[in-house]
Design a protein around this motif. Structure first.
Motif, PDB file in Angstrom:
ATOM      1  N   PRO A   1      -7.981  30.980  21.695  1.00 47.23           N
ATOM      2  CA  PRO A   1      -7.062  30.778  22.353  1.00 47.23           C
ATOM      3  C   PRO A   1      -6.824  29.424  22.812  1.00 47.23           C
ATOM      4  N   ASN A   2      -5.325  29.015  22.838  1.00 45.26           N
ATOM      5  CA  ASN A   2      -5.049  27.475  23.229  1.00 45.26           C
ATOM      6  C   ASN A   2      -5.680  26.904  24.691  1.00 45.26           C
ATOM      7  N   THR A   3      -6.010  27.958  25.367  1.00 48.58           N
ATOM      8  CA  THR A   3      -6.363  27.792  26.839  1.00 48.58           C
ATOM      9  C   THR A   3      -7.849  27.244  26.714  1.00 48.58           C
ATOM     10  N   GLY A   4      -8.838  27.299  25.513  1.00 48.86           N
ATOM     11  CA  GLY A   4      -9.916  26.673  25.146  1.00 48.86           C
ATOM     12  C   GLY A   4     -10.918  27.712  25.355  1.00 48.86           C
ATOM     13  N   GLY A   5     -12.394  27.262  25.294  1.00 41.34           N
ATOM     14  CA  GLY A   5     -13.466  27.934  25.646  1.00 41.34           C
ATOM     15  C   GLY A   5     -14.688  27.302  24.830  1.00 41.34           C
ATOM     16  N   VAL A   6     -15.901  27.927  24.734  1.00 40.73           N
ATOM     17  CA  VAL A   6     -16.791  27.284  24.267  1.00 40.73           C
ATOM     18  C   VAL A   6     -17.294  27.843  22.670  1.00 40.73           C
ATOM     19  N   VAL A   7     -17.522  27.019  21.857  1.00 38.53           N
ATOM     20  CA  VAL A   7     -17.923  27.518  20.566  1.00 38.53           C
ATOM     21  C   VAL A   7     -19.406  26.938  20.387  1.00 38.53           C
ATOM     22  N   ALA A   8     -20.076  27.882  20.070  1.00 36.67           N
ATOM     23  CA  ALA A   8     -21.827  27.439  20.015  1.00 36.67           C
ATOM     24  C   ALA A   8     -21.988  27.799  18.264  1.00 36.67           C
ATOM     25  N   ILE A   9     -22.734  26.623  17.885  1.00 35.40           N
ATOM     26  CA  ILE A   9     -23.094  26.545  16.608  1.00 35.40           C
ATOM     27  C   ILE A   9     -24.651  26.504  16.592  1.00 35.40           C
ATOM     28  N   LEU A  10     -25.344  27.604  16.135  1.00 28.18           N
ATOM     29  CA  LEU A  10     -26.823  28.115  16.245  1.00 28.18           C
ATOM     30  C   LEU A  10     -27.519  27.890  14.997  1.00 28.18           C
ATOM     31  N   VAL A  11     -28.551  27.253  15.177  1.00 32.29           N
ATOM     32  CA  VAL A  11     -29.561  27.223  13.687  1.00 32.29           C
ATOM     33  C   VAL A  11     -30.751  28.103  14.324  1.00 32.29           C
ATOM     34  N   CYS A  12     -30.792  29.304  13.914  1.00 27.02           N
ATOM     35  CA  CYS A  12     -31.802  30.298  14.443  1.00 27.02           C
ATOM     36  C   CYS A  12     -32.989  29.778  13.917  1.00 27.02           C
ATOM     37  N   SER A  13     -33.632  29.519  12.991  1.00 24.16           N
ATOM     38  CA  SER A  13     -34.965  29.021  12.476  1.00 24.16           C
ATOM     39  C   SER A  13     -35.014  28.353  11.329  1.00 24.16           C
ATOM     40  N   THR A  14     -35.921  27.542  11.059  1.00 26.86           N
ATOM     41  CA  THR A  14     -36.311  26.922   9.939  1.00 26.86           C
ATOM     42  C   THR A  14     -37.268  27.848   8.741  1.00 26.86           C
ATOM     43  N   PRO A  15     -37.207  27.682   7.414  1.00 27.91           N
ATOM     44  CA  PRO A  15     -36.184  26.734   6.743  1.00 27.91           C
ATOM     45  C   PRO A  15     -35.017  27.365   6.669  1.00 27.91           C
ATOM     46  N   TYR A  16     -33.846  26.768   6.197  1.00 24.76           N
ATOM     47  CA  TYR A  16     -32.610  27.399   5.896  1.00 24.76           C
ATOM     48  C   TYR A  16     -32.038  26.502   4.886  1.00 24.76           C
ATOM     49  N   LYS A  17     -30.862  26.743   4.209  1.00 20.89           N
ATOM     50  CA  LYS A  17     -30.235  26.186   3.105  1.00 20.89           C
ATOM     51  C   LYS A  17     -29.294  25.157   3.529  1.00 20.89           C
ATOM     52  N   CYS A  18     -29.465  23.926   2.931  1.00 23.06           N
ATOM     53  CA  CYS A  18     -28.561  22.936   2.958  1.00 23.06           C
ATOM     54  C   CYS A  18     -28.805  22.340   4.465  1.00 23.06           C
ATOM     55  N   PRO A  19     -29.620  21.438   4.599  1.00 23.15           N
ATOM     56  CA  PRO A  19     -29.960  20.857   6.172  1.00 23.15           C
ATOM     57  C   PRO A  19     -28.722  20.297   6.621  1.00 23.15           C
ATOM     58  N   GLY A  20     -27.645  19.693   5.982  1.00 28.10           N
ATOM     59  CA  GLY A  20     -26.939  19.109   6.649  1.00 28.10           C
ATOM     60  C   GLY A  20     -25.340  19.961   7.005  1.00 28.10           C
ATOM     61  N   ALA A  21     -25.694  21.335   6.545  1.00 27.17           N
ATOM     62  CA  ALA A  21     -24.652  22.058   6.830  1.00 27.17           C
ATOM     63  C   ALA A  21     -24.091  22.397   8.280  1.00 27.17           C
ATOM     64  N   PRO A  22     -25.113  22.728   9.249  1.00 31.61           N
ATOM     65  CA  PRO A  22     -24.675  22.920  10.530  1.00 31.61           C
ATOM     66  C   PRO A  22     -24.064  21.788  11.104  1.00 31.61           C
TER      67      PRO A  22
END
Length: 417
Positions: free
Chosen positions: A143-164
């Motif tokens: 929505p244009n009113t806004g809000g919260v977007v969370a980007i979450l790395v759950c655990s390591t290792p994961y593919k492409c360390p720069g991607a998050p």
């Protein structure tokens, strides 16, 4: 005199598998048989998932039929691998068994969102083609009113360390283009102590500054325990809960079940290999790319050794080395090629800009990685690499590679050849 042909089997049609199969076909004449096995004939260029996520690529534009990307003489078998018997030299598939003289395991790592309670039901991801498509629709509906977007790395290792970090910056840029800067809160949570700890503290600080400059709050040392989808909350170990409106996750990873059941893995759940030759503990069996476990000098916690990141650039380079070594063994000569640990990454930052990180990950006493200043050249270099990768073998592909190589030389940076 007739030559006795060998059968060389490659498991997995991702970056590493595709490169090693094509290189083996280029290096070895008939009657040697090259067989590439994958359960899915749709080959998607994973680095472009980030662009799909923010509407910069049509999803079908980054997909090719695997058979169109291999050199003539590579047999592509569409089948699921259900057993690896390294003692008998046999692969069990849903289309029957196949015996091999040489084996290359390039099956990658799988996503296991179900291992975090509530994650699969509540989160989007840009780590799959389908996930990036669904995430784009979620961002469009934000929505244009806004809000919260969370980007979450759950655990390591994961593919492409720069991607998050790329994903967070591209999402910030998407909302900037929608005029929502200041109305959308962006938070990046990770269990790591800094961005890309394997690359060292200097690069980590540089990436953190890039995030902060785009209004992204960075939260290190946050280990997720569960996700409450109904309440839209992230629950962290020892850190309480955090609300979100849209959750974008890097799910936990693991090696494929068939690999874990093969007896080839160690305590990490991945396949240990000789760092330079990529040989496993079994003769004529190699493993490359995300399915491997390669320790590096140094540690990012007292009890956690640094490991070679899971990234396409390493799979690509390892594939070239393994193909050369197998070809030498087939020819009866001593293999000489070695994987040197060099790697690089174009780090997308939005607004048509990207950074370029590169270095030697085998350097002592710890990996030495540096980040070039943000610029448009790095972004366009990534675009050209995408076009080259998705082009079928032939004159256009060769022309695109000449342009990529020329640009790399002009910029004074290495590139996988």
């Amino acid at each position: 005199m007739r030559i006795a042909g060998k059968t060389l089997v490659v498991l997995g049609g991702g970056v590493g598998g595709l490169v090693v199969a094509n290189e083996l076909r280029r290096l070895l004449p008939e009657p040697h048989r090259i067989v590439l096995i994958d359960k899915d004939l749709r080959h998607a260029f994973a680095p472009s998932f980030l662009w799909v996520m923010v509407g910069r690529r049509h999803p079908e534009r980054i997909v090719r039929d695997l058979r169109a990307l291999v050199h003539r003489g590579v047999e592509v078998m569409q089948a699921e691998v259900i057993g690896i018997d390294v003692k008998a030299g046999r692969i069990e598939t849903t289309r029957g068994p196949i015996h091999y003289d040489f084996l290359v395991i390039a099956l990658g790592a799988e996503l296991v969102p179900e291992s975090v309670p509530g994650l699969a039901e509540a989160a989007y991801t840009f780590y799959t083609w389908d996930g990036a498509v669904k995430l784009y629709e979620a961002l469009r509906a934000f929505p244009n009113t806004g809000g919260v977007v969370a980007i979450l790395v759950c655990s390591t290792p994961y593919k492409c360390p720069g991607a998050p970090h790329e994903g967070a910056m591209l999402i910030a840029d998407y909302f900037r283009r929608r005029g929502l800067t200041g109305r959308v809160e962006l938070h990046l949570f990770t269990p790591e102590p800094q961005p890309m700890p394997v690359a060292g503290p200097i690069l980590g600080r540089a990436v953190e500054e890039m995030l902060q400059a785009r209004g992204i709050a960075f939260h290190p040392l946050h280990k997720v325990a569960a996700v409450d989808g109904a309440a839209r909350e992230l629950l962290f170990e020892g850190k309480g809960s955090v609300p979100f409106d849209v959750l974008v996750a890097v799910p936990p990873h693991q090696s494929p079940r068939v690999v874990r059941e093969s007896g080839l893995t160690n305590e990490t759940g991945y396949v240990p290999v000789d760092p330079k030759s990529l040989r496993t503990s079994y003769d004529r069996v190699y493993a490359i790319g995300d399915v491997t476990a390669i320790p590096l000098p140094g540690r990012w916690k007292p009890d956690v050794p640094l490991m070679l990141p899971k990234a396409g650039v390493f799979a690509h380079a390892q594939a070239k080395v393994v193909a050369q070594r197998i070809a030498a063994e087939v020819a009866g000569t001593s293999p000489a090629d070695e994987f040197c640990g060099d790697g690089y990454c174009m780090l997308e930052a939005g607004e048509g800009m990207a950074g370029y990180a590169f270095g030697n990950f085998f350097a002592e006493p710890a990996p030495q990685v540096e980040l070039r200043q943000l610029g448009r050249a790095w972004h366009w270099g990534k675009v050209l690499f995408e076009q080259w990768w998705l082009a079928p073998p032939g004159p256009r592909r060769e022309m695109l590679w000449a342009v990529v190589s020329l640009g790399a030389r002009w910029l004074g940076v290495p590139v996988v050849t």
